[in-house]
Motif scaffolding. Sequence first.
Motif, short mmCIF file in Angstrom:
data_model
loop_
_atom_site.label_atom_id
_atom_site.label_comp_id
_atom_site.label_asym_id
_atom_site.label_seq_id
_atom_site.Cartn_x
_atom_site.Cartn_y
_atom_site.Cartn_z
N LEU A 28 0.82 -1.20 0.00
CA LEU A 28 0.00 0.00 0.00
C LEU A 28 0.86 1.26 0.00
CD1 LEU A 28 -2.81 -1.09 2.45
CD2 LEU A 28 -3.21 -0.07 0.21
N ASP A 29 1.93 1.26 0.79
CA ASP A 29 2.81 2.42 0.82
C ASP A 29 3.48 2.65 -0.53
OD1 ASP A 29 2.33 3.13 3.45
OD2 ASP A 29 4.02 2.02 4.26
N ALA A 30 3.80 1.57 -1.22
CA ALA A 30 4.51 1.69 -2.49
C ALA A 30 3.59 2.06 -3.65
CB ALA A 30 5.23 0.38 -2.81
N PHE A 31 2.37 1.51 -3.65
CA PHE A 31 1.53 1.62 -4.84
C PHE A 31 0.15 2.22 -4.59
CE2 PHE A 31 4.33 -2.11 -5.46
CZ PHE A 31 5.09 -1.62 -6.51
N GLY A 32 -0.24 2.38 -3.32
CA GLY A 32 -1.57 2.90 -3.03
C GLY A 32 -2.67 1.86 -3.09
N ALA A 33 -2.31 0.60 -3.38
CA ALA A 33 -3.26 -0.51 -3.43
C ALA A 33 -2.50 -1.79 -3.15
CB ALA A 33 -3.96 -0.58 -4.77
N ALA A 34 -3.19 -2.80 -2.62
CA ALA A 34 -2.55 -4.07 -2.31
C ALA A 34 -3.57 -5.19 -2.46
CB ALA A 34 -1.98 -4.07 -0.90
N THR A 35 -3.15 -6.30 -3.06
CA THR A 35 -4.02 -7.45 -3.29
C THR A 35 -3.91 -8.43 -2.15
OG1 THR A 35 -3.74 -7.20 -5.69
CG2 THR A 35 -4.59 -9.30 -4.89
N THR A 36 -5.05 -8.85 -1.63
CA THR A 36 -5.07 -9.82 -0.54
C THR A 36 -5.08 -11.24 -1.09
OG1 THR A 36 -7.47 -10.17 -0.36
CG2 THR A 36 -6.56 -8.19 0.71
N PRO A 37 -4.75 -12.22 -0.26
CA PRO A 37 -5.01 -13.61 -0.65
C PRO A 37 -6.51 -13.88 -0.63
CG PRO A 37 -4.22 -13.51 1.61
CD PRO A 37 -4.10 -12.11 1.06
N LEU A 38 -6.88 -15.13 -0.85
CA LEU A 38 -8.28 -15.51 -0.92
C LEU A 38 -9.01 -15.16 0.37
CD1 LEU A 38 -10.08 -17.25 -2.99
CD2 LEU A 38 -9.87 -19.04 -1.26
N LEU A 39 -10.11 -14.43 0.25
CA LEU A 39 -10.97 -14.09 1.39
C LEU A 39 -12.30 -14.83 1.34
CD1 LEU A 39 -10.39 -10.23 1.61
CD2 LEU A 39 -9.16 -12.04 2.80
N LEU A 40 -12.78 -15.12 0.14
CA LEU A 40 -14.01 -15.89 -0.06
C LEU A 40 -13.72 -17.03 -1.02
CD1 LEU A 40 -16.60 -13.00 -0.63
CD2 LEU A 40 -16.37 -14.39 1.44
N ASP A 41 -14.17 -18.24 -0.69
CA ASP A 41 -13.97 -19.35 -1.62
C ASP A 41 -15.01 -19.27 -2.74
OD1 ASP A 41 -16.38 -20.63 -0.83
OD2 ASP A 41 -15.36 -21.83 0.69
N PRO A 42 -14.87 -20.07 -3.81
CA PRO A 42 -15.78 -19.94 -4.95
C PRO A 42 -17.25 -20.08 -4.59
CG PRO A 42 -13.85 -21.18 -5.62
CD PRO A 42 -13.73 -20.98 -4.13
N SER A 191 -3.09 2.89 -12.76
CA SER A 191 -2.78 1.47 -12.69
C SER A 191 -4.06 0.68 -12.91
CB SER A 191 -2.16 1.10 -11.33
OG SER A 191 -3.08 1.33 -10.28
N SER A 192 -3.93 -0.56 -13.35
CA SER A 192 -5.08 -1.43 -13.51
C SER A 192 -4.79 -2.76 -12.83
CB SER A 192 -5.40 -1.66 -15.00
OG SER A 192 -4.35 -2.35 -15.63
N THR A 193 -5.81 -3.36 -12.26
CA THR A 193 -5.68 -4.63 -11.54
C THR A 193 -6.80 -5.55 -11.95
OG1 THR A 193 -4.73 -3.49 -9.62
CG2 THR A 193 -5.57 -5.71 -9.26
N VAL A 194 -6.46 -6.79 -12.26
CA VAL A 194 -7.46 -7.82 -12.51
C VAL A 194 -7.82 -8.45 -11.17
CG1 VAL A 194 -7.92 -10.02 -13.64
CG2 VAL A 194 -6.57 -8.27 -14.83
N LEU A 195 -9.09 -8.37 -10.80
CA LEU A 195 -9.54 -8.90 -9.52
C LEU A 195 -9.80 -10.40 -9.65
CD1 LEU A 195 -12.12 -6.19 -8.34
CD2 LEU A 195 -9.72 -6.44 -7.67
N ARG A 196 -8.97 -11.21 -9.00
CA ARG A 196 -9.19 -12.65 -8.99
C ARG A 196 -10.38 -12.99 -8.09
NH1 ARG A 196 -5.32 -16.07 -10.75
NH2 ARG A 196 -7.13 -17.45 -10.74
N GLN A 197 -11.08 -14.05 -8.45
CA GLN A 197 -12.25 -14.44 -7.69
C GLN A 197 -11.89 -14.72 -6.23
OE1 GLN A 197 -14.09 -18.31 -8.52
NE2 GLN A 197 -16.09 -17.31 -8.52
N GLY A 198 -12.60 -14.07 -5.32
CA GLY A 198 -12.41 -14.29 -3.90
C GLY A 198 -11.31 -13.49 -3.26
N CYS A 199 -10.49 -12.81 -4.05
CA CYS A 199 -9.41 -11.99 -3.51
C CYS A 199 -9.85 -10.54 -3.42
CB CYS A 199 -8.16 -12.10 -4.39
SG CYS A 199 -7.47 -13.77 -4.44
N GLY A 200 -9.25 -9.83 -2.48
CA GLY A 200 -9.60 -8.43 -2.28
C GLY A 200 -8.51 -7.50 -2.78
N LEU A 201 -8.89 -6.27 -3.04
CA LEU A 201 -7.93 -5.21 -3.32
C LEU A 201 -8.19 -4.10 -2.32
CD1 LEU A 201 -5.70 -4.27 -5.37
CD2 LEU A 201 -7.50 -2.87 -6.40
#
Length: 244
Positions: A28-42, A191-201
């Motif tokens: 977050l400090d470097a880019f203003g956004a950060a991707t989390t690991p899986l938070l919700l399963d499919p 910047s652009s981010t592809v949101l993977r299923q179940g992961c947070g940004l």
Amino acid sequence: MTTTLTTAGAGPAARVAEADWPALAEELDAFGAATTPLLLDPAECRAVADLYDAPGLFRSTVDMARYRFGSGQYRYFSYPLPEPVAQLRAALYPRLLPIVRAWADRLGRPAPWPESLDEWLAMCHQAAQLRPTPILLRYGPGDWNALHRDLYGDLVFPLQVVIGLDEPATDYRGGEFLLVEQRPRAQSRGSSTVLRQGCGLVFATRDRPVRSARGWSAAPVRHGVSTVRSGRRHTLGLVFHDAL
């Protein structure tokens, strides 16, 4: 208060706790956004996305084209929130709290956010920010979201989280999450981010601290979604301040 939505597995709150939050803070400090690991399963993602078709769970529906916000539709949840939504909001808040307090310190701003989400929401409600802000968004082919900020009153939590509920390149194409940051005395950085299923940004709600020649400066941030080329895209948005 929450409504119950039955799911299996470890559960969203446990997954939030297992994430590497020091590493996410650095990102977050470097880019203003950060991707989390899986938070919700499919299965949980499908269950949350299917809530869109239960209008009684929502306080309002917004047609983005009508208001020139873009194209597509989203719905604001009512209280009580569905259980996974409430769990995620409550579990994420204390993990984000040290980050936003550090950001406030760098910018020489007050840090009014208390230890728990319930205390913070009570402050929002005392300021007449009574309406819940968790949001479920649905996009189809040709839909998009204009660059904006989710500000609903004087009380603002500096970070928010969006969670992808569909699998990119399988359920839909296009629809990248967009973030545009205005650096002090410089051109905007996108910047652009592809949101993977179940992961947070995790990303900045209004602005974030960046180093400048004069120390720390606040860089305004806006976010949006690029055009969905095919398929259907659902996301869950978690804002941590309530609305007027």
